[in-house]
Design a protein around this motif. Structure first.
Motif, PDB file in Angstrom:
ATOM      1  N   CYS A  64      17.227 -24.762 -48.545  1.00  0.00           N
ATOM      2  CA  CYS A  64      15.710 -25.223 -47.860  1.00  0.00           C
ATOM      3  C   CYS A  64      15.320 -24.021 -47.240  1.00  0.00           C
ATOM      4  O   CYS A  64      16.182 -23.454 -46.473  1.00  0.00           O
ATOM      5  CB  CYS A  64      16.213 -26.335 -47.127  1.00  0.00           C
ATOM      6  N   ILE A  93      10.766 -26.398 -46.158  1.00  0.00           N
ATOM      7  CA  ILE A  93      11.008 -27.405 -45.429  1.00  0.00           C
ATOM      8  C   ILE A  93      10.100 -27.427 -44.603  1.00  0.00           C
ATOM      9  O   ILE A  93       9.270 -26.533 -44.229  1.00  0.00           O
ATOM     10  CB  ILE A  93      12.434 -27.211 -44.682  1.00  0.00           C
ATOM     11  N   PHE A  98      15.436 -31.511 -42.136  1.00  0.00           N
ATOM     12  CA  PHE A  98      16.900 -30.813 -42.927  1.00  0.00           C
ATOM     13  C   PHE A  98      17.487 -31.683 -43.887  1.00  0.00           C
ATOM     14  O   PHE A  98      18.478 -31.405 -44.439  1.00  0.00           O
ATOM     15  CB  PHE A  98      17.516 -30.043 -42.168  1.00  0.00           C
ATOM     16  N   CYS A 101      19.578 -30.820 -47.041  1.00  0.00           N
ATOM     17  CA  CYS A 101      19.891 -29.428 -47.394  1.00  0.00           C
ATOM     18  C   CYS A 101      21.185 -29.001 -47.109  1.00  0.00           C
ATOM     19  O   CYS A 101      21.889 -29.429 -46.038  1.00  0.00           O
ATOM     20  CB  CYS A 101      19.000 -28.745 -46.353  1.00  0.00           C
TER      21      CYS A 101
END
Length: 176
Positions: A64, A93, A98, A101
């Motif tokens: 990401c 992102i 997150f 990821c």
């Protein structure tokens, strides 16, 4: 096909060394600036080849990328590159999101954002000389005309990531 692409295909483990040597050469600043994003992407790819993500049986590795980083386009181009049996899947992102990821590449070294990204055993990468001091795992640092990387082994250990000693030996600085 670029020289870097040929190196990546023929000898992926040597590509990291080649990328670092390219930055260390006396190439003109304009050429280095133009190729900086491509070389950062090569360094990121090869760093990932030397990191073990224990317990993961997924067929993809989710990378990401903060869209504000200078080399985001070149790093997104790593999509479908292979890390062992796993294909890299990239995505941008949104701030603070997150989920899903395994690897996060951030812009800046804000400690609270880095700590948030660290949750769930992620490898957190970013740019800047103080990135690993702010608890990032791997930081890419520009020194003069070179781009080097620093490693925070303590943070890698906290996230149950294993970084090859071969990669550690190439680091400009290792924080334990």
């Amino acid at each position: 096909m670029t020289m870097l692409t040929l190196i990546l295909r023929r000898s992926p483990h040597l590509a990291l060394v080649a990328a670092l040597l390219t930055f260390a050469s006396g190439a003109p600043a304009q050429a280095q600036s133009r190729d900086s994003g491509e070389l950062k992407a090569a360094i990121v790819l090869n760093i990932l080849r030397f990191v073990d993500f224990p317990g993961n049986t997924e067929t993809t590795l989710d990378l990401c990328i903060d869209p504000r980083i200078e080399a985001s386009r070149q790093i997104r181009a790593l999509t479908n590159q292979r890390i062992g049996k796993r294909a890299i899947r990239t995505r941008s992102i949104a701030s603070g999101s997150f989920a899903g990821c395994e690897v996060v590449y951030l812009a800046g070294n804000n400690p609270s954002v880095i700590r948030s990204a660290q949750r769930q055993g992620r490898l957190v990468m970013g740019d800047g000389p103080r990135f690993v001091d702010a608890d990032g795992t791997v930081g890419l640092v520009k020194t003069g005309g070179q781009v080097r990387f620093e490693i925070n082994l303590g943070q890698a250990s906290n996230n149950r990531l294993r970084i090859s000693s071969r990669l550690v030996r190439l680091a400009a600085r290792v924080r334990r």
